[in-house]
Design an enzyme around this catalytic site. Structure first.
Site, short mmCIF file in Angstrom:
data_model
loop_
_atom_site.label_atom_id
_atom_site.label_comp_id
_atom_site.label_asym_id
_atom_site.label_seq_id
_atom_site.Cartn_x
_atom_site.Cartn_y
_atom_site.Cartn_z
N ASN A 8 25.89 -31.78 1.85
CA ASN A 8 26.05 -32.30 0.49
C ASN A 8 25.13 -31.49 -0.41
O ASN A 8 23.92 -31.69 -0.40
CB ASN A 8 25.66 -33.79 0.47
CG ASN A 8 25.63 -34.35 -0.95
OD1 ASN A 8 26.16 -33.74 -1.87
ND2 ASN A 8 25.00 -35.50 -1.12
N LYS A 10 24.96 -31.55 -3.57
CA LYS A 10 24.63 -32.26 -4.82
C LYS A 10 24.88 -31.33 -6.02
O LYS A 10 25.79 -30.52 -5.96
CB LYS A 10 23.19 -32.77 -4.77
CG LYS A 10 22.88 -33.47 -3.45
CD LYS A 10 21.60 -34.22 -3.47
CE LYS A 10 21.35 -34.79 -2.08
NZ LYS A 10 20.27 -35.74 -2.05
N HIS A 94 27.54 -42.54 -2.55
CA HIS A 94 26.23 -41.94 -2.24
C HIS A 94 25.15 -42.71 -3.00
O HIS A 94 25.38 -43.19 -4.11
CB HIS A 94 26.22 -40.46 -2.63
CG HIS A 94 25.00 -39.75 -2.16
ND1 HIS A 94 23.81 -39.80 -2.85
CD2 HIS A 94 24.76 -39.02 -1.05
CE1 HIS A 94 22.90 -39.10 -2.17
NE2 HIS A 94 23.45 -38.62 -1.08
N GLU A 96 22.74 -41.79 -4.69
CA GLU A 96 22.46 -41.31 -6.06
C GLU A 96 23.53 -41.79 -7.04
O GLU A 96 23.25 -42.04 -8.20
CB GLU A 96 22.34 -39.77 -6.04
CG GLU A 96 21.02 -39.35 -5.42
CD GLU A 96 21.06 -38.05 -4.65
OE1 GLU A 96 21.98 -37.25 -4.85
OE2 GLU A 96 20.14 -37.85 -3.82
N GLU A 165 22.56 -43.90 5.29
CA GLU A 165 21.53 -43.11 4.62
C GLU A 165 20.50 -44.05 3.98
O GLU A 165 20.70 -44.51 2.85
CB GLU A 165 22.16 -42.24 3.53
CG GLU A 165 23.17 -41.25 4.04
CD GLU A 165 23.26 -40.04 3.13
OE1 GLU A 165 22.99 -38.93 3.61
OE2 GLU A 165 23.55 -40.20 1.93
N GLY A 171 15.91 -37.15 0.62
CA GLY A 171 15.17 -36.19 -0.20
C GLY A 171 13.66 -36.41 -0.20
O GLY A 171 12.96 -35.84 -1.04
N SER A 210 16.75 -36.66 5.03
CA SER A 210 15.70 -35.71 5.45
C SER A 210 15.94 -35.11 6.83
O SER A 210 14.99 -34.89 7.60
CB SER A 210 14.31 -36.37 5.37
OG SER A 210 14.01 -36.72 4.03
C1 PEP Z 1 21.85 -36.84 1.00
O1 PEP Z 1 21.63 -36.82 -0.20
O2 PEP Z 1 22.96 -37.20 1.43
C2 PEP Z 1 20.77 -36.44 1.90
C3 PEP Z 1 20.85 -36.83 3.14
O3 PEP Z 1 19.75 -35.72 1.35
P1 PEP Z 1 18.48 -35.10 2.13
O4 PEP Z 1 19.01 -34.41 3.36
O5 PEP Z 1 17.87 -34.13 1.16
O6 PEP Z 1 17.58 -36.23 2.46
#
Ligand code: PEP
Length: 247
Positions: A8, A10, A94, A96, A165, A171, A210
């Site tokens: 992803n 983003k 998601h 966000e 998630e 992040g 992460s």
């Molecule tokens: C995400 O936004 O789906 C995600 C898992 O981000 P990150 O890997 O940066 O934590």
């Protein structure tokens, strides 16, 4: 079932950067049939990505969609528009989208229904916030998000993937422990079986938050983890390829 490793990006990468990334990434891709590899670039990069990925076995997905086929929805992108570009997947709900843009469970439900009606495979994202985890509400939050998103379409559970998630892990550089993730994945699997006892178990449950090249393997040791959704560490082609081939 093949595990799914999804990138992803983003709101990152111009068309030129997408071109450079994909050309480099493809050099690392071997036996694409051994796992499902998915790249979800921003809308503006989908066309060039679809041209470069054609015939490679690497799949293309979008990060969001609207639930209508078309109409007066300024700034939105429909599922048929994404399908024309070769997208087979779309990320829905998601964190966000939920927490920065205020997407509700009701809106997410409409998007899931539209995906199923139009033949697009959604990756439904669910996850608890830090304060919810601390209040021991993780299972309740996940259950509510899944039940509301899938209300009335339980018979189609097999045509959906789910990404667990935890919001506090996205992040932040601090992932859930693989054991924590497995505990929630098991809860989700049991919930899906409850919602549709005839489901064929084709719903993959991914972990996201992460994930990096040095911890991916730890997650992939567990059968309950059907794949990974990767943000930050997917922005570099070499780092993403290490995650793809971590198991
Ligand atoms: C995400 O936004 O789906 C995600 C898992 O981000 P990150 O890997 O940066 O934590």
């Amino acid at each position: 079932m093949r595990r799914l490793i999804a990138a992803n990006w983003k709101m990152n990468k111009t068309v030129k950067e997408t071109e450079e990334y994909i050309k480099k990434f493809l050099k690392f891709v071997e036996h694409p049939e051994s796992r499902e590899i998915l790249i979800c670039p921003p809308f503006t990069s989908l066309y060039v990505a679809s041209q470069l990925l054609q015939g490679t076995g690497v799949k293309l997905g979008a990060q969001n969609c609207h639930y209508e086929k078309g109409g007066a929805y300024t700034g939105e992108i429909s599922i048929p528009m994404l399908q024309e570009l070769g997208c087979e997947y779309v990320i829905v709900g998601h964190s966000e989208r939920r927490h920065i843009f205020g997407e509700t469970d009701e809106l997410i439900h409409k998007k899931i229904v539209a995906c199923l009606e139009m033949g697009m495979r959604p990756i439904l994202c669910v996850g608890e916030k830090r304060e919810e985890r601390e209040a021991r509400m993780t299972f309740k939050v996940i259950e509510t998000q899944i039940k509301l998103a899938l209300a009335g379409v339980e018979e189609h559970i097999d045509k959906i993937d789910i990404a667990y998630e935890p919001v506090w892990a996205i992040g932040t550089g601090t992932p859930a422990t693989p054991e924590n993730a497995v505990e929630v994945h098991t809860f989700i699997r049991n919930l899906l079986n409850e919602l549709n006892p005839n489901n064929e178990g084709k719903t993959r449950i991914l972990y996201g938050g992460s994930v990096k090249p040095d911890n991916a393997k730890e997650f992939m040791k567990y059968d309950a983890i059907g794949g990974l959704l990767v943000g930050t560490a997917s922005l570099d082609p070499e780092s993403f390829s290490k995650i793809v081939y971590s198991f």
